[in-house]
Design a protein around this motif. Structure first.
Motif, mmCIF file in Angstrom:
data_model
loop_
_atom_site.group_PDB
_atom_site.id
_atom_site.type_symbol
_atom_site.label_atom_id
_atom_site.label_comp_id
_atom_site.label_asym_id
_atom_site.label_seq_id
_atom_site.Cartn_x
_atom_site.Cartn_y
_atom_site.Cartn_z
ATOM 1 N N THR A 46 47.210 42.268 77.923
ATOM 2 C CA THR A 46 47.245 40.894 78.446
ATOM 3 C C THR A 46 48.292 40.029 77.760
ATOM 4 O O THR A 46 48.617 38.957 78.263
ATOM 5 C CB THR A 46 45.871 40.210 78.287
ATOM 6 N N GLY A 47 48.771 40.455 76.602
ATOM 7 C CA GLY A 47 49.698 39.630 75.844
ATOM 8 C C GLY A 47 49.018 38.426 75.221
ATOM 9 O O GLY A 47 49.656 37.449 74.862
ATOM 10 N N ASN A 48 47.689 38.515 75.072
ATOM 11 C CA ASN A 48 46.905 37.404 74.525
ATOM 12 C C ASN A 48 46.041 37.942 73.381
ATOM 13 O O ASN A 48 45.187 38.794 73.597
ATOM 14 C CB ASN A 48 46.017 36.809 75.621
ATOM 15 N N THR A 49 46.273 37.445 72.181
ATOM 16 C CA THR A 49 45.523 37.927 71.023
ATOM 17 C C THR A 49 44.154 37.262 70.877
ATOM 18 O O THR A 49 43.383 37.645 70.000
ATOM 19 C CB THR A 49 46.320 37.700 69.719
ATOM 20 N N GLU A 50 43.862 36.291 71.728
ATOM 21 C CA GLU A 50 42.559 35.620 71.672
ATOM 22 C C GLU A 50 41.560 36.426 72.515
ATOM 23 O O GLU A 50 41.365 36.168 73.701
ATOM 24 C CB GLU A 50 42.667 34.191 72.200
ATOM 25 N N VAL A 51 40.960 37.440 71.880
ATOM 26 C CA VAL A 51 40.002 38.314 72.553
ATOM 27 C C VAL A 51 38.684 38.304 71.795
ATOM 28 O O VAL A 51 38.660 38.119 70.579
ATOM 29 C CB VAL A 51 40.524 39.760 72.686
ATOM 30 N N GLN A 52 37.591 38.512 72.535
ATOM 31 C CA GLN A 52 36.274 38.570 71.906
ATOM 32 C C GLN A 52 35.431 39.635 72.589
ATOM 33 O O GLN A 52 35.551 39.863 73.790
ATOM 34 C CB GLN A 52 35.582 37.211 71.964
ATOM 35 N N LEU A 53 34.595 40.287 71.812
ATOM 36 C CA LEU A 53 33.708 41.322 72.321
ATOM 37 C C LEU A 53 32.573 40.674 73.097
ATOM 38 O O LEU A 53 31.862 39.829 72.584
ATOM 39 C CB LEU A 53 33.147 42.140 71.155
ATOM 40 N N MET A 54 32.414 41.076 74.366
ATOM 41 C CA MET A 54 31.341 40.544 75.196
ATOM 42 C C MET A 54 30.159 41.520 75.225
ATOM 43 O O MET A 54 29.016 41.109 75.107
ATOM 44 C CB MET A 54 31.835 40.293 76.619
ATOM 45 N N SER A 55 30.443 42.816 75.411
ATOM 46 C CA SER A 55 29.391 43.834 75.392
ATOM 47 C C SER A 55 30.023 45.198 75.193
ATOM 48 O O SER A 55 31.230 45.368 75.360
ATOM 49 C CB SER A 55 28.571 43.815 76.692
#
Length: 98
Positions: A46-55
């Motif tokens: 995505t080119g986006n480092t703002e990621v979070q684990l959802m499940s």
């Protein structure tokens, strides 16, 4: 007065127990190696480092990981394998509505 003392004791005990639960939840939320592999793969895609684990759903075939991307946590998914590779990186957003 006896009721006030019991109420105050209950509030204090409840506060202490809540603090213990919060500490445990923080430790349990550490992503597994499969989760980390997908988080990195989705961030790269995505080119986006703002990621979070959802499940995360483990199976012998591979771990299905759902990742939120960006400030709105746009849903993506990824499959992580035991050898550290990933596949199936897909946006779960309904692109037809854009």
């Amino acid at each position: 007065m006896n009721i006030t003392l019991k109420l105050a004791s209950g509030v204090i005990l409840g506060t202490l127990l809540t603090a213990c639960v919060e500490d445990t939840a923080t430790v349990a939320s550490t992503p597994s190696p499969a989760d980390q592999a997908c988080l990195a793969a989705v961030a790269e895609t995505t080119g986006n480092t703002e990621v979070q684990l959802m499940s995360s759903e483990f199976s012998e075939a591979g771990t299905l990981v759902k990742v939120g991307v960006g400030p709105d946590a746009a849903p993506w998914q990824c499959i992580a394998y035991a050898d550290g590779t990933t596949d199936g990186i897909t946006s779960l957003t309904d692109e037809g509505s854009l």
